[in-house]
Write a protein that holds these residues in place. Sequence first.
Motif, PDB file in Angstrom:
ATOM      1  N   TYR A  64       0.834  -1.208   0.000  1.00  0.00           N
ATOM      2  CA  TYR A  64       0.000   0.000   0.000  1.00  0.00           C
ATOM      3  C   TYR A  64       0.873   1.265   0.000  1.00  0.00           C
ATOM      4  O   TYR A  64       2.030   1.226   0.456  1.00  0.00           O
ATOM      5  CB  TYR A  64      -0.915   0.000   1.223  1.00  0.00           C
ATOM      6  CG  TYR A  64      -2.178  -0.816   1.010  1.00  0.00           C
ATOM      7  CD1 TYR A  64      -3.415  -0.207   0.868  1.00  0.00           C
ATOM      8  CD2 TYR A  64      -2.119  -2.203   0.925  1.00  0.00           C
ATOM      9  CE1 TYR A  64      -4.574  -0.955   0.648  1.00  0.00           C
ATOM     10  CE2 TYR A  64      -3.263  -2.965   0.703  1.00  0.00           C
ATOM     11  CZ  TYR A  64      -4.488  -2.330   0.571  1.00  0.00           C
ATOM     12  OH  TYR A  64      -5.630  -3.068   0.339  1.00  0.00           O
ATOM     13  N   CYS A  75      -5.083  -0.807   4.482  1.00  0.00           N
ATOM     14  CA  CYS A  75      -4.756  -2.216   4.272  1.00  0.00           C
ATOM     15  C   CYS A  75      -5.751  -3.104   5.015  1.00  0.00           C
ATOM     16  O   CYS A  75      -6.307  -4.057   4.445  1.00  0.00           O
ATOM     17  CB  CYS A  75      -3.333  -2.503   4.736  1.00  0.00           C
ATOM     18  SG  CYS A  75      -2.850  -4.240   4.564  1.00  0.00           S
ATOM     19  N   ARG A 144      -6.122   0.782  -2.276  1.00  0.00           N
ATOM     20  CA  ARG A 144      -6.130  -0.652  -2.603  1.00  0.00           C
ATOM     21  C   ARG A 144      -5.687  -0.862  -4.046  1.00  0.00           C
ATOM     22  O   ARG A 144      -4.874  -1.756  -4.339  1.00  0.00           O
ATOM     23  CB  ARG A 144      -7.533  -1.219  -2.359  1.00  0.00           C
ATOM     24  CG  ARG A 144      -7.740  -2.651  -2.864  1.00  0.00           C
ATOM     25  CD  ARG A 144      -9.210  -3.035  -2.763  1.00  0.00           C
ATOM     26  NE  ARG A 144      -9.529  -4.148  -3.650  1.00  0.00           N
ATOM     27  CZ  ARG A 144      -9.691  -5.409  -3.258  1.00  0.00           C
ATOM     28  NH1 ARG A 144      -9.541  -5.744  -1.997  1.00  0.00           N
ATOM     29  NH2 ARG A 144     -10.006  -6.353  -4.144  1.00  0.00           N
ATOM     30  N   ALA A 147      -2.128  -0.436  -4.580  1.00  0.00           N
ATOM     31  CA  ALA A 147      -1.374  -1.604  -4.114  1.00  0.00           C
ATOM     32  C   ALA A 147      -1.372  -2.721  -5.155  1.00  0.00           C
ATOM     33  O   ALA A 147      -0.710  -3.751  -4.956  1.00  0.00           O
ATOM     34  CB  ALA A 147      -1.984  -2.111  -2.806  1.00  0.00           C
TER      35      ALA A 147
END
Length: 384
Positions: A64, A75, A144, A147
Amino acid sequence: MAKILWLNWSGGGNLPPSLGIARVLTERGHAVAFAGRPEMVPRVEEAGFRAIELTQAYTQVDLYPQGTFLTRMSCYLTSPAVVAQVRSVVASERADLILIDAMFPAALSEAPGFGCPSAMVCHTFIFRQLEMWRGMIARLDKMRQQAGFEGLPALDDLWRTRDRIIVTTLAEFDTEPVPGWEMVRHVGPVLEDERVAVAAELPWAASDRTPLVLVSFSTGFEQRMVDKLQRALDALSELPVHVVATTGGIVGPDELVAPANAVVLNYAAHDPIMKRAALVVTHGGHGTAMRALRNGVPMVIIPGLAGDQPFVAAAVQEWKVGRALPGDADTAAMKSAAQEVLSEPFYRRNAETRANALAGVNGASNAASAIEALLRPAEARRLA
């Protein structure tokens, strides 16, 4: 008796009211278990409930975006590892109903597959700040996606598909309902104390007529701000008041320089202090603001990092029950606002009017009844 599983975000303003609702549900014969991040577990167990640790809370945190207070939070609330573990816990628990915190998109995204009724619980205003909520969920999901993961549904798809949305504030304190949100039920504030919040013995006699000021900012570690607490203490140091500052365990009292007119405590039950208080200086958490209003105490609000706090601050100013300052307000601004609220009687009168609206409201009981209404069809199916 029903089995209820609460998929929880243990933020400073989220867990205590959740525990309050769970207490009432337990008193009515239901079994409530909480599943959440590791930080949640000791607090839930201390309150007497079963806690399930989501051990995958931070396993993907290195993917992240780094360098923000939202990194670990995002996260936990959105990562695929948490989604998978939520799915596993729900399957093993075989609950009759699932409660999900409004801040938990990873859990909300899985709700259509739970095979039982699900309700979302929101512990602050909903309609006053609906666009803020949409932006917050989108921001978490953007992290998200940064990531490297596929995006989650947008807020309206996550929230409006729940069987019920339980909002722990008064409908008359929120703004007008929005069409298409008929599943929302306002139940009133749930002002539960955790067991660490015990009545504090203050150094000033109850008969002392000197105005008492309570200073209380967030109890969420993500919002730890030592300098802000110190500015508030400094602002009040030259006023003819007594000051009680509570740090919620995220700032050590020894990190602060307490002036001669102040005491600094890690924890203390706020109601006994507010019954004596002339002013509350706070961050704009919904629970603290509602507790102050229930006691008829005006406020000075300096918002922190949580998205709802500016909206609570704006409501306090709109209702003329206190002053709202910018989040980075300096000592001089805090002192001036405190002097104004303490010297103008209408702030106290308006706060007492709001207290009348809150008198007799049992948000925990109302929420439990709304939850039980969802349970009845599920129990009927189970017994058929």
